[in-house]
Design an enzyme around this catalytic site. Structure first.
Site, mmCIF file in Angstrom:
data_model
loop_
_atom_site.group_PDB
_atom_site.id
_atom_site.type_symbol
_atom_site.label_atom_id
_atom_site.label_comp_id
_atom_site.label_asym_id
_atom_site.label_seq_id
_atom_site.Cartn_x
_atom_site.Cartn_y
_atom_site.Cartn_z
ATOM 1 N N ALA A 14 0.855 -1.190 0.000
ATOM 2 C CA ALA A 14 0.000 0.000 0.000
ATOM 3 C C ALA A 14 0.885 1.232 0.000
ATOM 4 O O ALA A 14 2.055 1.173 0.385
ATOM 5 C CB ALA A 14 -0.914 -0.001 1.225
ATOM 6 N N SER A 17 0.608 9.231 1.341
ATOM 7 C CA SER A 17 1.287 10.468 0.945
ATOM 8 C C SER A 17 2.751 10.504 1.350
ATOM 9 O O SER A 17 3.609 10.954 0.582
ATOM 10 C CB SER A 17 0.548 11.674 1.531
ATOM 11 O OG SER A 17 0.445 11.542 2.940
ATOM 12 N N ILE A 18 3.089 10.036 2.547
ATOM 13 C CA ILE A 18 4.487 10.102 2.985
ATOM 14 C C ILE A 18 5.053 8.735 3.336
ATOM 15 O O ILE A 18 6.174 8.641 3.846
ATOM 16 C CB ILE A 18 4.659 11.052 4.185
ATOM 17 C CG1 ILE A 18 3.924 10.526 5.416
ATOM 18 C CG2 ILE A 18 4.223 12.457 3.835
ATOM 19 C CD1 ILE A 18 4.270 11.288 6.686
ATOM 20 N N GLN A 20 5.041 4.113 2.570
ATOM 21 C CA GLN A 20 4.641 2.918 1.835
ATOM 22 C C GLN A 20 4.739 1.741 2.795
ATOM 23 O O GLN A 20 5.516 1.771 3.757
ATOM 24 C CB GLN A 20 5.524 2.705 0.601
ATOM 25 C CG GLN A 20 5.322 3.782 -0.444
ATOM 26 C CD GLN A 20 6.085 3.548 -1.733
ATOM 27 O OE1 GLN A 20 5.856 4.246 -2.704
ATOM 28 N NE2 GLN A 20 7.003 2.589 -1.758
ATOM 29 N N ASP A 161 -9.923 7.554 10.813
ATOM 30 C CA ASP A 161 -9.778 7.543 9.353
ATOM 31 C C ASP A 161 -10.376 6.254 8.792
ATOM 32 O O ASP A 161 -9.681 5.447 8.177
ATOM 33 C CB ASP A 161 -8.298 7.664 8.987
ATOM 34 C CG ASP A 161 -8.078 7.932 7.496
ATOM 35 O OD1 ASP A 161 -9.051 8.320 6.815
ATOM 36 O OD2 ASP A 161 -6.947 7.748 7.015
#
Length: 233
Positions: A14, A17-18, A20, A161
């Site tokens: 996956a 933004s900052i 992996q 989230d």
């Protein structure tokens, strides 16, 4: 890394933004998911993180109501880990079955890397695959709702989230929570206000609902009060 792992899959599971996420296997055969700050852009990340920290501090100073989202912690992976462990304790204490929070492996973790138990799951919006495993989506939805009700109204600490990639279903029917960078906190008095609002909504009491909304700090101009009351009804 070879001193710690037998393998790390070069293909990410996956990406965000900052960071992996990669699958890795330790020397003793434990399979982990490694959340690592993105490669090849370390200088840019450092600049961005510096800016994010500065902006986050300004936000918390200028907008105290946003402190519950704790923006400063978003750029520190150790907060992900402590959030995960807190949520895991709360869910275990609730007695609610079939809720899975990945274990955090602190011996491999730090501010820029978080090592978690590897958990395979199905995206919670992939209804066809869920059904193909013999699972009932409605029962899973009820279980997920119960988990969130406990997190929000009982514990006052909740996963902040909850998109389909972060709320997954294991092949055996567990609800799996992932990515704990954003968690919300509700103090007891605020939880009670939200509970009162829910009860007012369930009883379809328009005036009581309006009072509860105002108790939450929502300002309704007097000249628009009747219009809001009518729309709510």
């Amino acid at each position: 890394w070879r001193d710690l792992f037998t393998s790390i899959d070069p293909k990410p599971l996956a990406a965000a933004s900052i960071s992996q996420v990669y699958r890795a296997v330790t020397l003793d055969g434990t399979v982990l998911a490694l959340k690592i700050q993105r490669p090849k852009i370390s200088e840019k990340i450092e600049q961005d993180i510096g800016l994010l920290r500065s902006i986050a501090k300004l936000i918390e100073e200028r907008k105290p109501e946003l402190r519950m989202y704790n923006p400063v912690s978003l750029v520190d992976f150790t907060r992900d880990g402590t959030n995960a462990e807190r949520l895991a304790r709360n869910m275990k204490n609730s007695g609610l079955p079939k809720i899975k929070i990945p274990k955090i492996y602190w011996e491999y973790s730090g501010r820029e890397l978080l090592a978690m138990e590897f958990v395979s799951g199905i995206r919670s919006d992939d209804i066809d695959t869920i059904k193909a495993h013999g699972l009932d989506p409605k029962e899973l939805a009820r279980l997920g709702l119960k988990a969130f009700m406990i997190q929000i109204f009982q514990d006052g600490f909740y996963h902040g989230d909850p998109h389909a990639g972060n709320i997954q279903v294991s092949p055996r029917g567990d609800i799996v929570f992932l990515d704990f960078g954003v968690c919300g906190v509700l103090m007891k008095d605020m939880r009670n206000k939200f509970i009162s609002l829910m009860l007012a909504l369930f009883s379809a009491d328009t005036d009581l609902t309006l009072r509860c909304i105002k108790n939450l700090g929502v300002k309704i101009p007097q000249e628009g009060y009747e219009e809001v009351r009518s729309e709510l009804y």
